[in-house]
Design a protein around this motif. Sequence first.
Motif, PDB file in Angstrom:
ATOM      1  N   ASP A 384       2.896  -2.674   1.265  1.00 15.28           N
ATOM      2  CA  ASP A 384       3.080  -3.713   2.677  1.00 15.28           C
ATOM      3  C   ASP A 384       2.213  -3.075   3.766  1.00 15.28           C
ATOM      4  N   PRO A 386      -1.098  -3.025   6.468  1.00 14.60           N
ATOM      5  CA  PRO A 386      -2.135  -4.098   6.932  1.00 14.60           C
ATOM      6  C   PRO A 386      -3.445  -3.935   6.047  1.00 14.60           C
ATOM      7  N   ALA A 387      -4.213  -4.820   6.326  1.00 11.22           N
ATOM      8  CA  ALA A 387      -5.351  -5.321   5.607  1.00 11.22           C
ATOM      9  C   ALA A 387      -6.062  -3.699   5.307  1.00 11.22           C
ATOM     10  N   VAL A 388      -6.597  -3.615   4.052  1.00  9.76           N
ATOM     11  CA  VAL A 388      -7.038  -2.387   3.196  1.00  9.76           C
ATOM     12  C   VAL A 388      -8.522  -2.805   2.943  1.00  9.76           C
ATOM     13  N   GLU A 389      -9.473  -2.243   3.252  1.00  5.70           N
ATOM     14  CA  GLU A 389     -10.987  -2.403   2.704  1.00  5.70           C
ATOM     15  C   GLU A 389     -11.478  -1.052   2.205  1.00  5.70           C
ATOM     16  N   ILE A 393      -7.127   1.442   5.681  1.00  5.73           N
ATOM     17  CA  ILE A 393      -6.680   0.417   6.650  1.00  5.73           C
ATOM     18  C   ILE A 393      -7.758   0.013   7.667  1.00  5.73           C
ATOM     19  N   THR A 394      -8.173  -1.335   7.793  1.00  8.43           N
ATOM     20  CA  THR A 394      -9.124  -1.673   8.293  1.00  8.43           C
ATOM     21  C   THR A 394      -8.738  -1.709   9.698  1.00  8.43           C
ATOM     22  N   THR A 401      -5.041  -2.741  14.050  1.00  3.07           N
ATOM     23  CA  THR A 401      -4.946  -3.155  12.472  1.00  3.07           C
ATOM     24  C   THR A 401      -4.930  -4.755  12.459  1.00  3.07           C
ATOM     25  N   SER A 402      -4.725  -5.129  11.253  1.00  2.00           N
ATOM     26  CA  SER A 402      -4.646  -6.847  10.871  1.00  2.00           C
ATOM     27  C   SER A 402      -3.478  -7.360  11.580  1.00  2.00           C
TER      28      SER A 402
END
Length: 440
Positions: A384, A386-389, A393-394, A401-402
């Motif tokens: 759960d 935020p966006a991960v790349e 975490i991005t 974060t996102s």
Amino acid sequence: MTSNALTPGIVAGRLPSGDLADNFSDLHPPLDDHEALVAADRCYFCHDAPCMTACPTDIDIPLFIRQIATGTPEAAAKTILEQNILGGMCARVCPTETLCEQVCVRETAEGKPVEIGNLQRYATDTLMAAGVHPFTRAEPTGKHIAVVGAGPAGLSCAHRLAMKGHDVTIYDARAKAGGLNEFGIAAYKSVDGFAEKEVAWLMQIGGITVQHGKGLGTGLSLDKLKADHDAVFLGIGLAGVNALGVDGEDKDGVLDAVDFIAELRQADDLAEVAIGRDVVVIGGGMTAVDAAVQAKLLGALNVSLVYRRGKDRMNASAFEQELAATKGVRIITNASPKAVIGNGAVQEIEFDYTDDSLQPTGETVRLAADQVFKAIGQQLGGDDLPAVERGKITVTDGGRTSLKGVWAGGDCASGGDDLTVTAVAEGRDAAEDIHAALSA
């Protein structure tokens, strides 16, 4: 840590307590007053100081050195701490030899830089010894921010937010604050419980409370944090350790280097820390060097650090590599683990020699080992998020974060290098962005 029941070669007390005390004494003894003045006098106080550009926290290095040279180390400390509230620890562990000191004009001209790291420690230690906290809180804003993770990024973020008048609660899964500063740094780099003392000093700003035993997934959910707070900062670091991915990795005596280092840092008596006779550390970064050097200092007879690429590709600095070599650690490069061999417990580990593209050359080598430490990187844990790349975490500038209302920084985020000083900078900058968002 994995049980050592099947590995009788792993024992505690290989060296007398006196030898252990000497081995784990301060790696860089502090400067005295005279030494600090002499060191400060070497600075050219450059107008366009390259050392400042190289510092991830943008400390005004010429200014603080001039303040030391004029006999005001407390003022120098404030100059440092305004940018880097964990300046004391960073002075001890920051790879200054590849950052500010590497670009020092004295280094370029003479091959001997100004001792920026040691001077930073002199100033911050002087202020802390005086029991002074040079910052005060602004008027209360009525805003409450959750900071998850009491490591360098979280502590830096929390302090800056508290200065702005916000109330901050830090949540951390461990029983003690500090993160990698407390659990992940070689014992000889931070002696006399300095990490714990620095946290206590930082907390003097007021407005910060810490709740231990709580992390994402262990008593906390991101949705609940967002609902209960005006903003959330994630400084959760990297929890999981990458696997070797070879046969026999589950044998007794194959351990995570980060766990070994944490055990050392929390040990009341180093003579009670068990170490093998033949130790192999797999990895090429600071954690690998810290584990290998400390294994040798604990009395291991043979310690080998094995890295899959060439020496020039190691993340550990040239200084760290030289430190390992001078302490008796054998460094083997271009070798990738192939199999862990033993009957229940590790007895040997086999490596493939590799070329520059990491392809096996057809040659192999076996090393005797009763203890193997994995130091091949860590990975982001938790659900759960935020966006991960690419495993992090991005984040954008300022750590956003996102997810609206959620910021992140430090090793868990896609910012700069995985260094204490970088984490401090990212926590500080996120705090400024959080404050601006809450003040809009």
